[in-house]
Scaffold this motif. Sequence first.
Motif, PDB file in Angstrom:
ATOM      1  N   GLN A 293       0.823  -1.198   0.000  1.00  0.00           N
ATOM      2  CA  GLN A 293       0.000   0.000   0.000  1.00  0.00           C
ATOM      3  C   GLN A 293       0.861   1.253   0.000  1.00  0.00           C
ATOM      4  O   GLN A 293       0.541   2.242  -0.660  1.00  0.00           O
TER       5      GLN A 293
ATOM      6  N   ALA B   2       2.220   1.739  -3.474  1.00  0.00           N
ATOM      7  CA  ALA B   2       1.173   2.208  -4.378  1.00  0.00           C
ATOM      8  C   ALA B   2       0.866   3.684  -4.127  1.00  0.00           C
ATOM      9  O   ALA B   2       0.658   4.463  -5.071  1.00  0.00           O
ATOM     10  N   TYR B   3       0.852   4.063  -2.836  1.00  0.00           N
ATOM     11  CA  TYR B   3       0.602   5.464  -2.498  1.00  0.00           C
ATOM     12  C   TYR B   3       1.718   6.360  -3.031  1.00  0.00           C
ATOM     13  O   TYR B   3       1.459   7.418  -3.627  1.00  0.00           O
ATOM     14  N   GLU B   4       2.969   5.935  -2.820  1.00  0.00           N
ATOM     15  CA  GLU B   4       4.096   6.741  -3.273  1.00  0.00           C
ATOM     16  C   GLU B   4       4.110   6.868  -4.795  1.00  0.00           C
ATOM     17  O   GLU B   4       4.432   7.936  -5.334  1.00  0.00           O
ATOM     18  N   LYS B   5       3.745   5.798  -5.493  1.00  0.00           N
ATOM     19  CA  LYS B   5       3.686   5.866  -6.954  1.00  0.00           C
ATOM     20  C   LYS B   5       2.598   6.827  -7.407  1.00  0.00           C
ATOM     21  O   LYS B   5       2.793   7.615  -8.347  1.00  0.00           O
ATOM     22  N   GLU B   6       1.444   6.747  -6.742  1.00  0.00           N
ATOM     23  CA  GLU B   6       0.350   7.638  -7.099  1.00  0.00           C
ATOM     24  C   GLU B   6       0.726   9.101  -6.862  1.00  0.00           C
ATOM     25  O   GLU B   6       0.407   9.976  -7.675  1.00  0.00           O
ATOM     26  N   MET B   7       1.417   9.359  -5.741  1.00  0.00           N
ATOM     27  CA  MET B   7       1.854  10.719  -5.452  1.00  0.00           C
ATOM     28  C   MET B   7       2.881  11.186  -6.479  1.00  0.00           C
ATOM     29  O   MET B   7       2.866  12.349  -6.911  1.00  0.00           O
ATOM     30  N   LYS B   8       3.783  10.287  -6.875  1.00  0.00           N
ATOM     31  CA  LYS B   8       4.795  10.635  -7.865  1.00  0.00           C
ATOM     32  C   LYS B   8       4.148  10.932  -9.212  1.00  0.00           C
ATOM     33  O   LYS B   8       4.527  11.901  -9.897  1.00  0.00           O
ATOM     34  N   ASP B   9       3.176  10.113  -9.601  1.00  0.00           N
ATOM     35  CA  ASP B   9       2.474  10.352 -10.866  1.00  0.00           C
ATOM     36  C   ASP B   9       1.700  11.673 -10.813  1.00  0.00           C
ATOM     37  O   ASP B   9       1.664  12.422 -11.803  1.00  0.00           O
ATOM     38  N   GLY B  10       1.084  11.942  -9.653  1.00  0.00           N
ATOM     39  CA  GLY B  10       0.359  13.195  -9.512  1.00  0.00           C
ATOM     40  C   GLY B  10       1.274  14.404  -9.584  1.00  0.00           C
ATOM     41  O   GLY B  10       0.937  15.423 -10.188  1.00  0.00           O
TER      42      GLY B  10
END
Length: 335
Positions: free
Chosen positions: A101, A104-112
């Motif tokens: 999790q 996944a959170y860090e990837k989502e933040m990086k993509d954002g």
Amino acid sequence: MADFFNEWWGFAIAAIVAFGILACALLLWSQSKVKVKIGTDGKPLPAETTGHVWDGDLMEQNNPLPKWWMWLFYLTIIYSIGYLIVYPGFGTRQGSFGWSQVGAYEKEMKDGEAQYGPIFNKYLAMDLKAVAKDAQAHEIGQRLFLNTCAQCHGSDAQGGKGYPNLADSDWLYGGDPQTIKTTITEGRHGQMPPMGAVVGSDDDVRNVANYVLSLSNSAHDPIKAALGKPKFAACAACHGIEGKGNQAIGAPNLSDKTWLYGGDINTVMETINKGRNNQMPAHKTILSEGKIHLLAAYVWSLSNSSNVQVSGADAAAVNQIATTASSTDVSASAK
């Protein structure tokens, strides 16, 4: 809670998961042994009943479970085992894909950040007052405010008891754009120590409270206020001799009619006796500098609508929002 996050807890979770899967498999296997009984004539015998009968002849029969239905359950067991191989869930095992999790959170933040970072960086390079006049920046700032600040200050920024009103011109630490940005970034810790023992008796506290109310020409007893004036010297170190406050340390101005907890005699006495301890958390670990920049510009615009004329797309709607936020009742602010 730390006791639940040790090696033993991982083994316990793994044991519970394994037991659950094995128990389901054994239950299905035991039920698969139940067969339809065949008579000597080669035809199925009438099914046994569970003994439950309704409406005279409506019986619950104890038929074997359908094979297709049981195989569906076997497939769910196979799927669950495959899931536990691929993803974490079996005690401390991380899964063959290494998914988590946090990852996944860090990837989502990086993509954002990759998608929206240029927008925030564009406004970060602009002066705060210029940002406040931009319609898109104003809209983004409003959404940041609703997501981050409205829980305490209200969606209309009017605050409440113990939470400052951000839509008026009364500020504890100062209302210029840079000070607002510093407040959001670093947070604030406003503390007034209990002063009852310093002031004196209960009568002295009441007299000082009346004097404090007299500074803003609020309802008070003039005789008691005169008696309380000398005792106010204990408060002047922070609030000043005239009670005008000190923004350098966040000491409220006592000479206006803006109160954070209320301006009646009992509330003022309670404040003197017990003190107050308020804290606004620092947001530098929650929001990026670009987001804080936009948020500071939005907050500043709420109390400066006469100086801010938003331009750009949907500017008319944004100007109406800003005007409404700054012209509504402002009786609950900064003391």
